[in-house]
Scaffold this motif. Sequence first.
Motif, PDB file in Angstrom:
ATOM      1  N   THR A  86       0.926  -0.960   0.536  1.00  9.94           N
ATOM      2  CA  THR A  86      -0.181  -0.071  -0.276  1.00  9.94           C
ATOM      3  C   THR A  86       0.658   1.691  -0.372  1.00  9.94           C
ATOM      4  O   THR A  86       0.095   1.815   0.204  1.00  9.94           O
ATOM      5  CB  THR A  86      -0.816  -0.053   1.694  1.00  9.94           C
ATOM      6  N   TYR A  87       2.074   0.961   0.460  1.00 13.22           N
ATOM      7  CA  TYR A  87       2.559   2.314   0.575  1.00 13.22           C
ATOM      8  C   TYR A  87       2.499   3.114  -0.990  1.00 13.22           C
ATOM      9  O   TYR A  87       2.594   4.451  -0.753  1.00 13.22           O
ATOM     10  CB  TYR A  87       4.445   1.704   0.375  1.00 13.22           C
ATOM     11  N   ALA A  88       2.291   2.266  -2.540  1.00 11.01           N
ATOM     12  CA  ALA A  88       2.918   3.660  -3.613  1.00 11.01           C
ATOM     13  C   ALA A  88       1.799   4.569  -3.550  1.00 11.01           C
ATOM     14  O   ALA A  88       1.738   5.481  -3.603  1.00 11.01           O
ATOM     15  CB  ALA A  88       2.971   2.201  -4.926  1.00 11.01           C
ATOM     16  N   ALA A  89       0.666   3.937  -2.851  1.00 13.56           N
ATOM     17  CA  ALA A  89      -0.635   4.348  -3.264  1.00 13.56           C
ATOM     18  C   ALA A  89      -0.661   5.622  -1.781  1.00 13.56           C
ATOM     19  O   ALA A  89      -2.010   6.440  -1.977  1.00 13.56           O
ATOM     20  CB  ALA A  89      -1.683   3.799  -2.645  1.00 13.56           C
ATOM     21  N   HIS A  90      -0.130   4.914  -0.461  1.00 13.86           N
ATOM     22  CA  HIS A  90       0.209   6.468   0.475  1.00 13.86           C
ATOM     23  C   HIS A  90       0.443   7.140  -1.050  1.00 13.86           C
ATOM     24  O   HIS A  90       0.568   8.831  -0.035  1.00 13.86           O
ATOM     25  CB  HIS A  90      -0.022   5.789   1.562  1.00 13.86           C
ATOM     26  N   ALA A  91       2.097   7.011  -1.065  1.00 18.04           N
ATOM     27  CA  ALA A  91       3.007   7.902  -1.359  1.00 18.04           C
ATOM     28  C   ALA A  91       2.134   8.733  -2.739  1.00 18.04           C
ATOM     29  O   ALA A  91       2.884   9.806  -2.603  1.00 18.04           O
ATOM     30  CB  ALA A  91       4.308   7.968  -2.159  1.00 18.04           C
ATOM     31  N   ALA A  92       1.762   8.013  -3.382  1.00 19.35           N
ATOM     32  CA  ALA A  92       1.262   9.067  -4.767  1.00 19.35           C
ATOM     33  C   ALA A  92       0.671  10.073  -4.267  1.00 19.35           C
ATOM     34  O   ALA A  92       0.328  11.132  -4.617  1.00 19.35           O
ATOM     35  CB  ALA A  92       0.609   8.211  -5.072  1.00 19.35           C
ATOM     36  N   THR A  93      -0.655   9.880  -2.923  1.00 24.38           N
ATOM     37  CA  THR A  93      -1.676  10.954  -2.884  1.00 24.38           C
ATOM     38  C   THR A  93      -0.920  12.014  -1.340  1.00 24.38           C
ATOM     39  O   THR A  93      -1.616  12.747  -0.627  1.00 24.38           O
ATOM     40  CB  THR A  93      -3.017  10.144  -2.966  1.00 24.38           C
ATOM     41  N   ALA A  94       0.527  11.613  -0.717  1.00 24.05           N
ATOM     42  CA  ALA A  94       1.219  12.111   0.217  1.00 24.05           C
ATOM     43  C   ALA A  94       1.260  14.074  -0.343  1.00 24.05           C
ATOM     44  O   ALA A  94       1.409  14.494  -1.418  1.00 24.05           O
ATOM     45  CB  ALA A  94       2.503  11.561   0.298  1.00 24.05           C
ATOM     46  N   ARG A  95       1.007  14.260   0.826  1.00 21.85           N
ATOM     47  CA  ARG A  95       0.419  15.839   0.831  1.00 21.85           C
ATOM     48  C   ARG A  95       1.645  16.523   1.915  1.00 21.85           C
ATOM     49  O   ARG A  95       2.492  15.218   2.927  1.00 21.85           O
ATOM     50  CB  ARG A  95      -0.437  16.589   1.523  1.00 21.85           C
ATOM     51  N   HIS A  96       1.628  18.179   1.652  1.00 22.21           N
ATOM     52  CA  HIS A  96       2.990  18.376   2.749  1.00 22.21           C
ATOM     53  C   HIS A  96       2.837  17.941   3.707  1.00 22.21           C
ATOM     54  O   HIS A  96       3.381  17.883   5.023  1.00 22.21           O
ATOM     55  CB  HIS A  96       2.872  19.330   2.304  1.00 22.21           C
ATOM     56  N   GLY A  97       1.363  17.962   4.749  1.00 20.59           N
ATOM     57  CA  GLY A  97       0.731  17.332   6.079  1.00 20.59           C
ATOM     58  C   GLY A  97       1.010  15.945   6.270  1.00 20.59           C
ATOM     59  O   GLY A  97       1.266  15.971   7.319  1.00 20.59           O
ATOM     60  N   ASN A  98       1.678  15.030   5.463  1.00 19.06           N
ATOM     61  CA  ASN A  98       1.715  13.892   5.281  1.00 19.06           C
ATOM     62  C   ASN A  98       3.392  13.577   5.590  1.00 19.06           C
ATOM     63  O   ASN A  98       3.840  12.971   5.523  1.00 19.06           O
ATOM     64  CB  ASN A  98       1.211  13.083   5.099  1.00 19.06           C
ATOM     65  N   ILE A  99       4.406  15.148   5.952  1.00 18.22           N
ATOM     66  CA  ILE A  99       5.424  15.002   6.453  1.00 18.22           C
ATOM     67  C   ILE A  99       5.970  14.038   6.650  1.00 18.22           C
ATOM     68  O   ILE A  99       5.726  13.544   8.866  1.00 18.22           O
ATOM     69  CB  ILE A  99       6.492  15.935   6.895  1.00 18.22           C
ATOM     70  N   ASN A 100       6.969  12.892   7.063  1.00 18.49           N
ATOM     71  CA  ASN A 100       7.950  11.726   7.658  1.00 18.49           C
ATOM     72  C   ASN A 100       5.778  10.345   7.946  1.00 18.49           C
ATOM     73  O   ASN A 100       6.864   9.194   8.032  1.00 18.49           O
ATOM     74  CB  ASN A 100       7.678  12.396   9.219  1.00 18.49           C
ATOM     75  N   ARG A 101       5.788  10.521   6.891  1.00 19.21           N
ATOM     76  CA  ARG A 101       4.639   9.415   7.540  1.00 19.21           C
ATOM     77  C   ARG A 101       4.985   8.709   6.975  1.00 19.21           C
ATOM     78  O   ARG A 101       5.034   7.351   7.210  1.00 19.21           O
ATOM     79  CB  ARG A 101       2.979   9.909   6.959  1.00 19.21           C
ATOM     80  N   ARG A 102       5.446   8.276   5.241  1.00 18.41           N
ATOM     81  CA  ARG A 102       5.776   7.317   4.557  1.00 18.41           C
ATOM     82  C   ARG A 102       6.861   8.066   3.867  1.00 18.41           C
ATOM     83  O   ARG A 102       7.026   8.676   3.324  1.00 18.41           O
ATOM     84  CB  ARG A 102       5.053   7.658   3.181  1.00 18.41           C
ATOM     85  N   HIS A 103       8.048   6.727   4.116  1.00 21.31           N
ATOM     86  CA  HIS A 103       9.073   7.083   3.459  1.00 21.31           C
ATOM     87  C   HIS A 103       9.638   5.704   3.131  1.00 21.31           C
ATOM     88  O   HIS A 103       9.590   4.536   3.865  1.00 21.31           O
ATOM     89  CB  HIS A 103       9.640   8.449   4.896  1.00 21.31           C
ATOM     90  N   TYR A 104      11.441   5.701   3.672  1.00 18.16           N
ATOM     91  CA  TYR A 104      12.257   4.582   2.804  1.00 18.16           C
ATOM     92  C   TYR A 104      12.425   3.629   3.713  1.00 18.16           C
ATOM     93  O   TYR A 104      11.783   2.242   4.070  1.00 18.16           O
ATOM     94  CB  TYR A 104      13.004   4.936   2.196  1.00 18.16           C
ATOM     95  N   ALA A 105      12.138   3.735   5.201  1.00 19.14           N
ATOM     96  CA  ALA A 105      12.507   3.246   6.325  1.00 19.14           C
ATOM     97  C   ALA A 105      11.385   2.382   6.377  1.00 19.14           C
ATOM     98  O   ALA A 105      11.152   1.369   7.235  1.00 19.14           O
ATOM     99  CB  ALA A 105      12.938   3.517   7.951  1.00 19.14           C
ATOM    100  N   ARG A 106      10.355   3.154   6.488  1.00 13.08           N
ATOM    101  CA  ARG A 106       8.426   1.950   6.713  1.00 13.08           C
ATOM    102  C   ARG A 106       8.310   1.269   5.314  1.00 13.08           C
ATOM    103  O   ARG A 106       8.342   0.299   5.250  1.00 13.08           O
ATOM    104  CB  ARG A 106       7.648   2.954   6.438  1.00 13.08           C
TER     105      ARG A 106
END
Length: 330
Positions: A86-106
């Motif tokens: 699900t990472y790609a879907a979350h990352a594709a819709t990420a906004r600036h307010g979602n900083i540090n939520r989805r990243h490579y460590a996750r």
Amino acid sequence: MDNRRNSYRLLRIQPEAPPALITRIYRTLMQQLRFHPDLGGDTDQASLINQAYRRLMDPTERARENRALVERGLFPASIGTGPVSTYAAHAATARHGNINRRHYARVLMLQLDAETALLNAARSWAANTPAQARNAALIERAHTTLADPTTRARYLELLAAHSHHGALRALEQDTRVHAEAVRAAQAAQEANKAAPACPYCALSPLRIPSTPAPRCSRCDSPLTPPPELQDTRRRRQASRLHRPTHATISVGWPPRRTPATVVDMSPVGVSFESASVLHHATVVRLDADGVCAVVELTHGNTTPQGYAYGGRFLSAEFDSDQGTFVRATA
């Protein structure tokens, strides 16, 4: 010891980590990173890690801890669960307010500060887990970015101010700038290879194509070998000079200069006398009226007047290459 600390932080894992990965990370911590007391680890720290591992491996205890973290606002419940796919879907819709939520460590289901050994363990686990096969390319990119200390530090710096994709774009720009710098350095290195290193001061100057007789940009010594070294037939066009002439000998860099008397000179070498001891030198520079040359000393001996030396030209620049080509006076 009652462990009330965040079990996920203690084990350097994300809340979505499955039991198989938790076990792999736990063993890596205790054995490879030597947290086990038998391997020199701190007893209290090892006890905390053991309690965290037991808690997360027990479904009931893990659910209880998750609820407690949510109540404390420390558990990202909205994105903290769910498969890596699900990472790609979350990352594709990420906004600036979602900083540090989805990243490579996750992607690797680890904390951002996880040690390299844990990154390797997570990648190895993913490679041997069929369910993660479709995420292999993403997992590899995540590991490559975080395993290099310099790249990880830059990524974390960018992640503090951007979304994951914004950080990646900035990293790509860094990579392009670095690649251009490397290409420029390689081009300069190749250009320097075309120019001979100065035989006197060892600097490698850039040869200027329009200059017929290039000189070193630091010590001004000639860089081209005598033409006679390139065409033995031309040696017969110049006669030897048997009349003593005055010259200056330079030794070392910065140069130490001493007077000398040229005893004999040919198109390929010179012999001279000096009151100074030059036994320690292997290469000297000779300056006289009509000639400037870098000489490799090949022999020397003591004379009643001082010291006599002889050597061959490594590079030389003559006023004339026909007949008696040197008339030097001090």
